[in-house]
Design a protein around this motif. Sequence first.
Motif, PDB file in Angstrom:
ATOM      1  N   LEU A 104      -3.598  17.162  -0.585  1.00  0.00           N
ATOM      2  CA  LEU A 104      -2.916  18.367  -0.105  1.00  0.00           C
ATOM      3  C   LEU A 104      -1.630  17.440   0.356  1.00  0.00           C
ATOM      4  CD1 LEU A 104      -2.852  21.208   0.955  1.00  0.00           C
ATOM      5  CD2 LEU A 104      -3.704  20.077   3.253  1.00  0.00           C
ATOM      6  N   PHE A 105      -1.694  16.359   0.990  1.00  0.00           N
ATOM      7  CA  PHE A 105      -0.310  15.893   1.439  1.00  0.00           C
ATOM      8  C   PHE A 105       0.255  14.736   0.667  1.00  0.00           C
ATOM      9  CE2 PHE A 105      -2.772  16.818   5.564  1.00  0.00           C
ATOM     10  CZ  PHE A 105      -2.331  18.145   5.657  1.00  0.00           C
ATOM     11  N   GLY A 106      -0.204  14.299  -0.479  1.00  0.00           N
ATOM     12  CA  GLY A 106       0.292  13.495  -1.582  1.00  0.00           C
ATOM     13  C   GLY A 106       0.553  12.279  -0.844  1.00  0.00           C
ATOM     14  N   GLU A 107       1.700  11.706  -0.937  1.00  0.00           N
ATOM     15  CA  GLU A 107       2.134  10.139  -0.506  1.00  0.00           C
ATOM     16  C   GLU A 107       2.406  10.220   0.870  1.00  0.00           C
ATOM     17  OE1 GLU A 107       5.761   9.060  -2.456  1.00  0.00           O
ATOM     18  OE2 GLU A 107       4.940   9.021  -4.499  1.00  0.00           O
ATOM     19  N   GLN A 108       2.738  11.745   1.279  1.00  0.00           N
ATOM     20  CA  GLN A 108       2.749  11.820   2.831  1.00  0.00           C
ATOM     21  C   GLN A 108       1.545  11.443   3.616  1.00  0.00           C
ATOM     22  OE1 GLN A 108       3.832  15.967   4.024  1.00  0.00           O
ATOM     23  NE2 GLN A 108       4.568  15.402   5.904  1.00  0.00           N
ATOM     24  N   ALA A 109       0.361  11.199   2.872  1.00  0.00           N
ATOM     25  CA  ALA A 109      -0.624  11.084   3.766  1.00  0.00           C
ATOM     26  C   ALA A 109      -0.694   9.754   4.117  1.00  0.00           C
ATOM     27  CB  ALA A 109      -2.020  11.107   2.757  1.00  0.00           C
ATOM     28  N   ALA A 110      -0.076   8.635   3.397  1.00  0.00           N
ATOM     29  CA  ALA A 110       0.163   7.268   4.011  1.00  0.00           C
ATOM     30  C   ALA A 110       1.388   7.000   4.578  1.00  0.00           C
ATOM     31  CB  ALA A 110      -0.145   6.421   2.743  1.00  0.00           C
ATOM     32  N   GLY A 111       2.040   8.042   4.951  1.00  0.00           N
ATOM     33  CA  GLY A 111       3.410   7.996   5.479  1.00  0.00           C
ATOM     34  C   GLY A 111       3.316   7.732   7.068  1.00  0.00           C
ATOM     35  N   PRO A 112       4.608   7.393   7.616  1.00  0.00           N
ATOM     36  CA  PRO A 112       4.723   7.058   8.985  1.00  0.00           C
ATOM     37  C   PRO A 112       4.533   8.401   9.829  1.00  0.00           C
ATOM     38  CG  PRO A 112       6.809   7.013   7.937  1.00  0.00           C
ATOM     39  CD  PRO A 112       5.759   7.193   6.707  1.00  0.00           C
ATOM     40  N   GLU A 113       5.088   9.513   9.131  1.00  0.00           N
ATOM     41  CA  GLU A 113       4.857  10.791   9.902  1.00  0.00           C
ATOM     42  C   GLU A 113       3.357  11.012  10.535  1.00  0.00           C
ATOM     43  OE1 GLU A 113       6.463  10.501   7.234  1.00  0.00           O
ATOM     44  OE2 GLU A 113       8.428  10.888   7.807  1.00  0.00           O
ATOM     45  N   ILE A 114       2.374  10.844   9.333  1.00  0.00           N
ATOM     46  CA  ILE A 114       1.007  11.180   9.676  1.00  0.00           C
ATOM     47  C   ILE A 114       0.548  10.241  10.423  1.00  0.00           C
ATOM     48  CG2 ILE A 114      -1.400  10.996   8.661  1.00  0.00           C
ATOM     49  CD1 ILE A 114      -0.482  13.019   6.581  1.00  0.00           C
ATOM     50  N   THR A 115       0.947   8.888  10.451  1.00  0.00           N
ATOM     51  CA  THR A 115       0.655   7.669  11.402  1.00  0.00           C
ATOM     52  C   THR A 115       0.927   8.049  12.617  1.00  0.00           C
ATOM     53  OG1 THR A 115       0.838   6.074   9.433  1.00  0.00           O
ATOM     54  CG2 THR A 115       0.747   5.407  11.728  1.00  0.00           C
ATOM     55  N   ASP A 116       2.124   8.585  12.981  1.00  0.00           N
ATOM     56  CA  ASP A 116       2.379   8.779  14.318  1.00  0.00           C
ATOM     57  C   ASP A 116       1.716  10.039  14.848  1.00  0.00           C
ATOM     58  OD1 ASP A 116       4.218   6.771  14.054  1.00  0.00           O
ATOM     59  OD2 ASP A 116       6.195   7.935  13.911  1.00  0.00           O
ATOM     60  N   ALA A 117       1.614  11.066  14.151  1.00  0.00           N
ATOM     61  CA  ALA A 117       0.760  12.363  14.536  1.00  0.00           C
ATOM     62  C   ALA A 117      -0.520  11.870  14.838  1.00  0.00           C
ATOM     63  CB  ALA A 117       0.869  13.266  13.379  1.00  0.00           C
ATOM     64  N   ALA A 118      -1.164  11.036  14.154  1.00  0.00           N
ATOM     65  CA  ALA A 118      -2.435  10.742  14.319  1.00  0.00           C
ATOM     66  C   ALA A 118      -2.682   9.919  15.625  1.00  0.00           C
ATOM     67  CB  ALA A 118      -3.110  10.006  13.144  1.00  0.00           C
ATOM     68  N   ALA A 119      -1.585   8.975  15.934  1.00  0.00           N
ATOM     69  CA  ALA A 119      -1.783   8.204  17.233  1.00  0.00           C
ATOM     70  C   ALA A 119      -1.602   9.149  18.429  1.00  0.00           C
ATOM     71  CB  ALA A 119      -0.557   7.159  17.172  1.00  0.00           C
ATOM     72  N   LEU A 120      -0.582  10.093  18.350  1.00  0.00           N
ATOM     73  CA  LEU A 120      -0.696  11.060  19.523  1.00  0.00           C
ATOM     74  C   LEU A 120      -1.761  11.954  19.629  1.00  0.00           C
ATOM     75  CD1 LEU A 120       3.289  12.146  18.808  1.00  0.00           C
ATOM     76  CD2 LEU A 120       2.453  10.743  20.800  1.00  0.00           C
ATOM     77  N   ALA A 121      -1.945  12.516  18.667  1.00  0.00           N
ATOM     78  CA  ALA A 121      -3.467  13.267  18.567  1.00  0.00           C
ATOM     79  C   ALA A 121      -4.756  12.758  19.181  1.00  0.00           C
ATOM     80  CB  ALA A 121      -3.722  14.070  17.359  1.00  0.00           C
ATOM     81  N   ARG A 122      -4.683  11.396  18.773  1.00  0.00           N
ATOM     82  CA  ARG A 122      -5.879  10.696  19.115  1.00  0.00           C
ATOM     83  C   ARG A 122      -5.574  10.298  20.620  1.00  0.00           C
ATOM     84  NH1 ARG A 122      -8.393   4.775  16.545  1.00  0.00           N
ATOM     85  NH2 ARG A 122      -9.883   4.600  18.320  1.00  0.00           N
ATOM     86  N   ARG A 123      -4.749   9.930  21.022  1.00  0.00           N
ATOM     87  CA  ARG A 123      -4.480  10.127  22.681  1.00  0.00           C
ATOM     88  C   ARG A 123      -5.359  11.210  23.415  1.00  0.00           C
ATOM     89  NH1 ARG A 123       1.439   8.445  23.829  1.00  0.00           N
ATOM     90  NH2 ARG A 123       0.541   8.979  26.191  1.00  0.00           N
TER      91      ARG A 123
END
Length: 288
Positions: free
Chosen positions: A105-124
């Motif tokens: 669904l997200f292609g290269e974006q799946a491994a990108g910094p935006e998803i990494t940042d979103a995951a960190a915030l959502a995990r909190r």
Amino acid sequence: MSEELGRVRQMWHLLEPLHAVLYYAPEAFEEAAALGYRTDERWPSYFAWRAAPLGAVGAERVAETFYSFSPQMVREHIPAAWSVASPDAVVAARTKGVDRAYRALFGEQAAGPEITDAAALARRVAEAADVTGRPLAEANAALPWPDEPHSALWHAATVLREHRGDGHIAALAGAGLDPVESLVSFAGIGAARPEVFESRAWSGEEWDAARGRLEKRGLLEEDGTATEAGRALRTEVERRTDEQASAPWRVLGAGERERLVELLGPLWVAAIGSGLLPSETTLGIGKV
């Protein structure tokens, strides 16, 4: 609605499609088929995917925690799902299916910094959620966090949507709405067409009986549309749902919340634009 509760509902609207991809993505259906589930319709895998964190529970427990489904429909899938694959195997396949679906669904974006940042915030936020007395949220929160950020984002979205859903059921019960009445009253305010709610498999007789009970309470007109009192009750249910979902979001500062909205926006667009998800659901997103 207060600004805080409005933001809580906005986050639900953004995260729900990211969770729901599991139930429609071809990659997830492939993983379900590999376990031995039928995939000619989505329900065999849906019940397995969603119930697996609870363990090898019976139909009564699933009907209670899912709430809106006809018990007869639940019995068609549970506990038979656990004779196909164990809950642990289903959870592992679910994680693999989400990983594959998000990469597609997200292609290269799946491994990108935006998803990494979103995951960190959502995990909190997910880790700040008090899941006591919220069975689906508690079961999902007890699972190990995936290592990959895109999978962790899905897991956070899932914990938070089940946390909200468990609270929503409490709000419905508090309003005196049983499972089928909750759907009939929701249809009454135009959250979705009545035909959409047929997916929950209540019989025509059960639906009509619920309508009759709600009419006697002054919540529905004879044509099935909500009265002023019926609309007020549903508004109160949604307000209570937002209130019960709000606490974990306070772990983020205002700037962090804005940043998460910014990060989730393109992912939401990709999920909605993929064509995988139905345009109208029983959740009433966009209508409430």
